[in-house]
Write a protein that holds these residues in place. Structure first.
Motif, mmCIF file in Angstrom:
data_model
loop_
_atom_site.group_PDB
_atom_site.id
_atom_site.type_symbol
_atom_site.label_atom_id
_atom_site.label_comp_id
_atom_site.label_asym_id
_atom_site.label_seq_id
_atom_site.Cartn_x
_atom_site.Cartn_y
_atom_site.Cartn_z
ATOM 1 N N ARG A 131 104.275 53.160 38.442
ATOM 2 C CA ARG A 131 102.837 52.978 38.629
ATOM 3 C C ARG A 131 102.077 54.305 38.738
ATOM 4 O O ARG A 131 101.133 54.427 39.504
ATOM 5 N N LEU A 132 102.530 55.301 37.955
ATOM 6 C CA LEU A 132 101.805 56.576 37.911
ATOM 7 C C LEU A 132 100.481 56.343 37.194
ATOM 8 O O LEU A 132 100.454 55.881 36.058
ATOM 9 N N ALA A 133 99.392 56.641 37.873
ATOM 10 C CA ALA A 133 98.064 56.419 37.306
ATOM 11 C C ALA A 133 97.141 57.553 37.719
ATOM 12 O O ALA A 133 97.071 57.906 38.891
ATOM 13 N N VAL A 134 96.435 58.104 36.743
ATOM 14 C CA VAL A 134 95.459 59.168 36.987
ATOM 15 C C VAL A 134 94.145 58.727 36.338
ATOM 16 O O VAL A 134 94.126 58.337 35.169
ATOM 17 N N LEU A 135 93.067 58.789 37.094
ATOM 18 C CA LEU A 135 91.764 58.415 36.564
ATOM 19 C C LEU A 135 91.355 59.348 35.427
ATOM 20 O O LEU A 135 91.736 60.530 35.410
ATOM 21 N N LYS A 136 90.572 58.833 34.490
ATOM 22 C CA LYS A 136 90.153 59.608 33.318
ATOM 23 C C LYS A 136 89.609 60.981 33.680
ATOM 24 O O LYS A 136 89.921 61.973 33.033
ATOM 25 N N ALA A 137 88.784 61.045 34.707
ATOM 26 C CA ALA A 137 88.137 62.307 35.090
ATOM 27 C C ALA A 137 89.135 63.388 35.496
ATOM 28 O O ALA A 137 88.816 64.574 35.445
ATOM 29 N N THR A 139 94.476 67.822 33.927
ATOM 30 C CA THR A 139 94.325 68.851 34.963
ATOM 31 C C THR A 139 95.648 69.253 35.602
ATOM 32 O O THR A 139 95.675 70.128 36.453
ATOM 33 N N GLY A 140 96.740 68.570 35.231
ATOM 34 C CA GLY A 140 98.028 68.824 35.871
ATOM 35 C C GLY A 140 98.299 67.876 37.025
ATOM 36 O O GLY A 140 99.358 67.944 37.647
ATOM 37 N N LEU A 141 97.362 66.986 37.313
ATOM 38 C CA LEU A 141 97.543 66.074 38.444
ATOM 39 C C LEU A 141 98.697 65.106 38.213
ATOM 40 O O LEU A 141 99.462 64.828 39.135
ATOM 41 N N GLY A 142 98.850 64.606 36.998
ATOM 42 C CA GLY A 142 99.969 63.701 36.711
ATOM 43 C C GLY A 142 101.303 64.370 36.992
ATOM 44 O O GLY A 142 102.176 63.789 37.644
ATOM 45 N N ALA A 143 101.458 65.601 36.529
ATOM 46 C CA ALA A 143 102.697 66.350 36.772
ATOM 47 C C ALA A 143 102.895 66.600 38.263
ATOM 48 O O ALA A 143 104.020 66.525 38.775
ATOM 49 N N ALA A 144 101.819 66.881 38.978
ATOM 50 C CA ALA A 144 101.915 67.103 40.425
ATOM 51 C C ALA A 144 102.343 65.824 41.149
ATOM 52 O O ALA A 144 103.136 65.888 42.102
ATOM 53 N N LEU A 145 101.849 64.684 40.709
ATOM 54 C CA LEU A 145 102.272 63.419 41.313
ATOM 55 C C LEU A 145 103.750 63.147 41.041
ATOM 56 O O LEU A 145 104.480 62.716 41.933
ATOM 57 N N VAL A 146 104.195 63.411 39.816
ATOM 58 C CA VAL A 146 105.617 63.243 39.497
ATOM 59 C C VAL A 146 106.453 64.142 40.394
ATOM 60 O O VAL A 146 107.458 63.711 40.976
#
Length: 152
Positions: free
Chosen positions: A82-88, A92-99
């Motif tokens: 359930r990795l999800a990052v809002l369009k905005a 930015t690297g946020l997806g990788a940071a969450l992983v």
């Protein structure tokens, strides 16, 4: 864009994580709401990324213990989902940071491997993070997926 990632510890933060998932999966990807939320949500570890002003930007969940064993069939493996990052916040690297945050939480639980079920169109993202595809393609909510694994 800088964001702070924390483990969800209260209902308000969990609601924010679920709202991010609703926006990304139910609204954008048109996944039926009844498929998005499941019984694993109650026992999983949820992470929430927020902007400096507190705005939710992304989320992920970690399935561990008996639930992970039941889903993966392999002891010592956790499941990132359930990795999800809002369009905005995309790009930015946020997806990788969450992983990375999920992997760290898995290591703290003693996991040796992390598995995820990637949408086929997102496999390149996970490959860049060290994940390797295993097994055949499968359908999940009408979207082609592949299992991917990384040693922790």
């Amino acid at each position: 864009m800088t964001a702070e990632i924390q483990v969800v510890r209260d209902e308000r933060a969990l609601d924010a994580a679920f709202e991010v998932r609703r926006e990304v999966f139910v609204v954008e990807q048109e996944i039926p709401v009844e498929l998005e939320y499941d019984e694993l949500d109650a026992t999983s570890t949820h992470l929430l990324a927020r902007a400096a002003d507190g705005t939710p930007l992304g989320t992920a969940r970690l399935i561990s213990g008996e639930q992970a064993l039941a889903k993966t069939g392999i002891a010592g493996r956790v499941l990132l989902g359930r990795l999800a990052v809002l369009k905005a916040a995309r790009g930015t690297g946020l997806g990788a940071a969450l992983v990375d945050a999920v992997e760290q939480a898995g290591r703290e639980l003693g996991a040796e491997e992390c598995e995820l079920h990637a949408q086929v169109r997102a496999m390149g993202f996970y490959e860049k993070l060290g994940y390797i595809a295993e097994g055949p393609e499968f359908d999940d909510a009408g979207i082609p997926h592949r299992s991917m694994v990384k040693a922790l």
